[in-house]
Design a protein around this motif. Structure first.
Motif, mmCIF file in Angstrom:
data_model
loop_
_atom_site.group_PDB
_atom_site.id
_atom_site.type_symbol
_atom_site.label_atom_id
_atom_site.label_comp_id
_atom_site.label_asym_id
_atom_site.label_seq_id
_atom_site.Cartn_x
_atom_site.Cartn_y
_atom_site.Cartn_z
ATOM 1 N N PRO A 200 0.803 -1.224 0.000
ATOM 2 C CA PRO A 200 0.000 0.000 0.000
ATOM 3 C C PRO A 200 0.840 1.279 0.000
ATOM 4 O O PRO A 200 0.425 2.291 -0.570
ATOM 5 N N ALA B 233 1.782 1.872 -3.555
ATOM 6 C CA ALA B 233 0.592 2.296 -4.307
ATOM 7 C C ALA B 233 0.233 3.745 -3.995
ATOM 8 O O ALA B 233 -0.103 4.518 -4.905
ATOM 9 N N SER C 231 0.304 6.861 -6.638
ATOM 10 C CA SER C 231 -0.884 7.679 -6.897
ATOM 11 C C SER C 231 -0.642 9.141 -6.539
ATOM 12 O O SER C 231 -1.149 10.041 -7.207
#
Length: 90
Positions: free
Chosen positions: A25, A28, A32
């Motif tokens: 995460p 990620a 992003s």
């Protein structure tokens, strides 16, 4: 003595699993946020983003150590203790 070794090995192994689960995460969110910064003028401070990602990473490690390591070990020890009490081997 073997219980300490087993506890240490459990914490280390579940900590490694938590680190692997925590990296996904974090990567990620970094990807992003980098993509989001290119499309907007408003960006968050770097220190705030680093603190959030660090807390997420260490939170994943702590969650895995407790849920996958210490909780099953505690359930096992409680079960063994209860069986020994019921059978009179305490």
């Amino acid at each position: 003595m073997w219980q300490r070794r087993q506890l240490r090995q459990t914490i280390i192994s579940t900590g490694c699993v938590g680190a692997l689960f925590g990296v996904l995460p974090v990567l990620a969110l970094l990807a992003s946020s980098l993509e989001h910064q290119h499309h907007s003028n408003h960006s968050r401070p770097l220190i705030a983003q680093a603190l959030e990602l660090g807390l997420l990473f260490f939170g994943c490690i702590l969650f895995c150590v407790i849920i996958f390591g210490l909780l099953p070990m505690a359930v096992q020890y409680c079960f063994v203790w209860m069986v020994r009490r019921w059978t009179g081997r305490a």
